[in-house]
Write a protein that holds these residues in place. Structure first.
Motif, PDB file in Angstrom:
ATOM      1  N   LYS A  24       2.100   6.173  -7.125  1.00  0.00           N
ATOM      2  CA  LYS A  24       0.903   6.803  -7.684  1.00  0.00           C
ATOM      3  C   LYS A  24       0.956   8.326  -7.535  1.00  0.00           C
ATOM      4  O   LYS A  24       0.635   9.063  -8.483  1.00  0.00           O
ATOM      5  CB  LYS A  24      -0.334   6.246  -6.984  1.00  0.00           C
ATOM      6  N   PHE A  25       1.369   8.790  -6.354  1.00  0.00           N
ATOM      7  CA  PHE A  25       1.386  10.233  -6.089  1.00  0.00           C
ATOM      8  C   PHE A  25       2.789  10.806  -6.290  1.00  0.00           C
ATOM      9  O   PHE A  25       3.280  11.591  -5.490  1.00  0.00           O
ATOM     10  CB  PHE A  25       0.886  10.522  -4.675  1.00  0.00           C
ATOM     11  N   TYR A  36      -5.338  10.776 -10.171  1.00  0.00           N
ATOM     12  CA  TYR A  36      -4.904   9.790  -9.177  1.00  0.00           C
ATOM     13  C   TYR A  36      -6.072   8.870  -8.881  1.00  0.00           C
ATOM     14  O   TYR A  36      -7.035   9.250  -8.217  1.00  0.00           O
ATOM     15  CB  TYR A  36      -4.440  10.490  -7.893  1.00  0.00           C
ATOM     16  N   GLY A  63      -8.049   5.457  -7.325  1.00  0.00           N
ATOM     17  CA  GLY A  63      -8.049   4.716  -6.056  1.00  0.00           C
ATOM     18  C   GLY A  63      -9.256   5.043  -5.219  1.00  0.00           C
ATOM     19  O   GLY A  63      -9.964   6.026  -5.465  1.00  0.00           O
ATOM     20  N   CYS A  89       2.811   1.589  -3.334  1.00  0.00           N
ATOM     21  CA  CYS A  89       1.851   1.904  -4.393  1.00  0.00           C
ATOM     22  C   CYS A  89       1.464   3.380  -4.332  1.00  0.00           C
ATOM     23  O   CYS A  89       1.429   4.076  -5.367  1.00  0.00           O
ATOM     24  CB  CYS A  89       0.617   1.017  -4.241  1.00  0.00           C
ATOM     25  N   ASN A  90       1.190   3.888  -3.132  1.00  0.00           N
ATOM     26  CA  ASN A  90       0.855   5.304  -2.977  1.00  0.00           C
ATOM     27  C   ASN A  90       2.019   6.192  -3.374  1.00  0.00           C
ATOM     28  O   ASN A  90       1.843   7.245  -4.011  1.00  0.00           O
ATOM     29  CB  ASN A  90       0.467   5.596  -1.525  1.00  0.00           C
ATOM     30  N   LEU A  94      -4.479   3.403   3.067  1.00  0.00           N
ATOM     31  CA  LEU A  94      -3.833   3.826   4.315  1.00  0.00           C
ATOM     32  C   LEU A  94      -4.665   3.436   5.532  1.00  0.00           C
ATOM     33  O   LEU A  94      -4.120   3.149   6.592  1.00  0.00           O
ATOM     34  CB  LEU A  94      -3.579   5.334   4.297  1.00  0.00           C
ATOM     35  N   ASN A 134       0.822  -1.212   0.000  1.00  0.00           N
ATOM     36  CA  ASN A 134       0.000   0.000   0.000  1.00  0.00           C
ATOM     37  C   ASN A 134       0.855   1.262   0.000  1.00  0.00           C
ATOM     38  O   ASN A 134       0.588   2.221  -0.732  1.00  0.00           O
ATOM     39  CB  ASN A 134      -0.933   0.015   1.210  1.00  0.00           C
ATOM     40  N   HIS A 150     -10.000  10.438   0.272  1.00  0.00           N
ATOM     41  CA  HIS A 150      -9.220  10.614  -0.954  1.00  0.00           C
ATOM     42  C   HIS A 150      -8.999  12.118  -1.116  1.00  0.00           C
ATOM     43  O   HIS A 150      -9.937  12.859  -1.412  1.00  0.00           O
ATOM     44  CB  HIS A 150      -9.987  10.030  -2.149  1.00  0.00           C
TER      45      HIS A 150
END
Length: 503
Positions: A408-409, A460, A462, A404-405, A467, A401, A453
């Protein structure tokens, strides 16, 4: 050395005293050097003899108190107190004279030559009209007794006025005292409690733990022990308590008393039990809802996708747009349900904790993200990681997680993620740091809440539950998770886990 010098000087003085015979002189010298302070008063009230110890105790010589009246004036300067001393002394002398020689003792407050007061036990013996008095300084003893009485009074006040339950027990287990708060806690009066065998009001399952507590204290394993203990109320109900016991020893390190504080935690226990039931019910509801919704949602998703495949481009533009909205909505709902199912299973489907190589868990997480890492050309690096107590599958999920975040960000730069760990006093602290877009500190708490979110729009993707799942996993492991970040400067996510050998 000074005392020896003084003694030699006194002997020299004594040797100059006129005596009728050598034996009288020897006896006189011995009396002067006697270890007990005393004085001799003749029938006319003249002080005819005091020894060295008397002079050392009070500072008076025979020249200062040639008569009994002079002694009364100097030793008892307060007139009222002096009058009482004289009356009691005269009564003693008269009674002794009338009934024959007798020894009497009494305590008096004597003022010394330097102005200090001593509490002195004076014992007198008469022979004819004369008498001999000896003196014993009781000041240290009485002062110690007064200090002890003062401490006992303060302890008693605190003990009995406390709103927390208190008990005082002898080292042999004899109940000495309990306060009203403890008695009320169990529905008894103090007098009723003092007659009860504590084993009879202790929950049978907690007796062994109570005995272990006492043994640990007596064996010196600990000075204070705290346990949770169940008592049986007078009405038969269970009272949950937090018990803290301390063993007091005397100057010879011999056990004397057990002092125990007892707090009623029944309301807290009931609230926790109710919360656990609510959590179980919510988890069960979330699981059932997400599980039962999957099949009809799969059907909706399948038919919307089929609708898009067959009719996109065959109707007008509005219809194509509506069909795409339906497909996207169905896919997003499907992902939300999957994530909700994962969230509900953190505690219900979690495995027992065991030693896990964190480096192995990280490698598995990186393997699961291989396609995403390749597409974004992300760089994942890691220092040497420890062995921790964990559910490996869930630890993999946490790493997955967070990485991945981080990817992604990411900012316009190539994603760069570093995983490290450092040893704290009681656990291991992990860090997953990135060079992404960062987070404003006002959102540090919000990002760990379910379905939060921060970045809306299509850039982005998801559901915002990753989290929240990570936080739930780390808390299940007895750790904590937090973030340190600034907008545009990347983020560092921290979490703690117990090591293989941590208590």
């Amino acid at each position: 050395m000074e005392k020896l010098k003084l003694a030699r000087q006194k002997i020299k003085e004594l040797q100059e005293c006129p005596c009728r015979s050598e034996s009288e002189s020897r006896f006189y010298h011995l009396m002067r050097l006697a270890p007990t302070p005393f004085c001799h008063v003749d029938s006319n009230g003249n002080v005819i003899f005091v020894n060295i110890r008397f002079e050392q105790m009070f500072g008076y010589t025979i020249a200062d108190i040639p008569t009994l009246d002079a002694w009364f004036q100097k030793a008892y300067p307060n007139s009222d107190y002096r009058r009482w001393v004289v009356e009691t002394w005269d009564a003693f002398v008269n009674d002794a004279t009338k009934n024959g020689s007798d020894i009497r003792s009494a305590e008096y407050r004597v003022t010394c030559r330097d102005g200090t007061d001593k509490l002195v036990e004076i014992s007198g013996v008469t022979f004819g009209a004369e008498f001999l008095a000896t003196f014993h300084d009781r000041t240290p003893q009485r002062q110690a007794e007064m200090e002890r009485a003062d401490l006992e009074a303060k302890f008693s006040t605190v003990f009995h006025s406390s709103t927390v339950g208190k008990s005082l027990t002898g080292a042999d287990g004899t109940l000495l005292e309990i306060n009203e708060a403890f008695a009320n806690m169990l529905g008894y009066t103090v007098s009723e409690m003092q007659k009860i065998n504590f084993a009879n009001i202790t929950h049978p399952e907690d007796i062994a733990e109570s005995q272990k507590l006492i043994k640990d204290l007596l064996d010196g394993i600990a000075e204070t022990r705290e346990i949770e203990k169940r008592y049986i109320h007078k009405n038969g109900s269970i009272v949950w308590t937090s018990v803290s016991t301390r063993l007091l020893r005397n100057a010879e390190n011999i056990p004397v008393y057990f002092v125990t504080s007892i707090s009623n935690i029944t309301p807290l226990k009931e609230a926790m039990a109710q919360l656990e039931r609510s959590n179980r019910d919510l988890e069960q509801f979330a699981y059932m809802a997400s599980h039962d919704l999957q099949e009809p949602l799969r059907m909706v998703s399948s038919y919307t996708q089929l609708l898009a495949k067959r009719y996109v481009g065959k109707l007008d533009e509005d219809a194509d747009e509506f069909i795409q909205y339906a497909v996207n909505g169905a896919n997003r709902m499907q992902q939300l349900i999957k994530d909700l199912l994962q969230y509900s299973r953190v505690t219900t489907k979690g495995k027992s904790l065991e030693p896990v190589d964190a480096h192995s868990a990280l490698a598995e997480a990186i393997g699961n993200l291989e396609m995403m890492i390749s597409e974004k050309k992300a760089i994942i690096s890691a220092a040497q990681l420890p062995v921790v107590m964990a559910d490996k599958g869930q630890l993999v999920r946490v790493f997955q997680n967070l990485i991945c975040n981080a990817i992604k960000f990411s900012s316009e730069n190539k994603p760069n993620v570093t995983v490290s760990a450092q040893r704290n006093k009681y656990d291991w602290q992990f860090c997953v740091a990135d060079n992404g877009i960062g987070i404003d500190d006002k959102y540090f708490e919000k990002i760990f809440e379910i379905f939060q979110h921060l970045n809306s729009g299509s850039r982005y993707e998801g559901t915002g539950i990753g989290l929240a799942i990570s936080k739930r996993i780390i808390e299940r492991h007895g750790g904590r998770i937090w973030v340190d970040s600034s907008p545009g400067k990347g983020s560092s996510f921290y979490f703690t886990l117990k090591g293989e050998n941590d208590a």
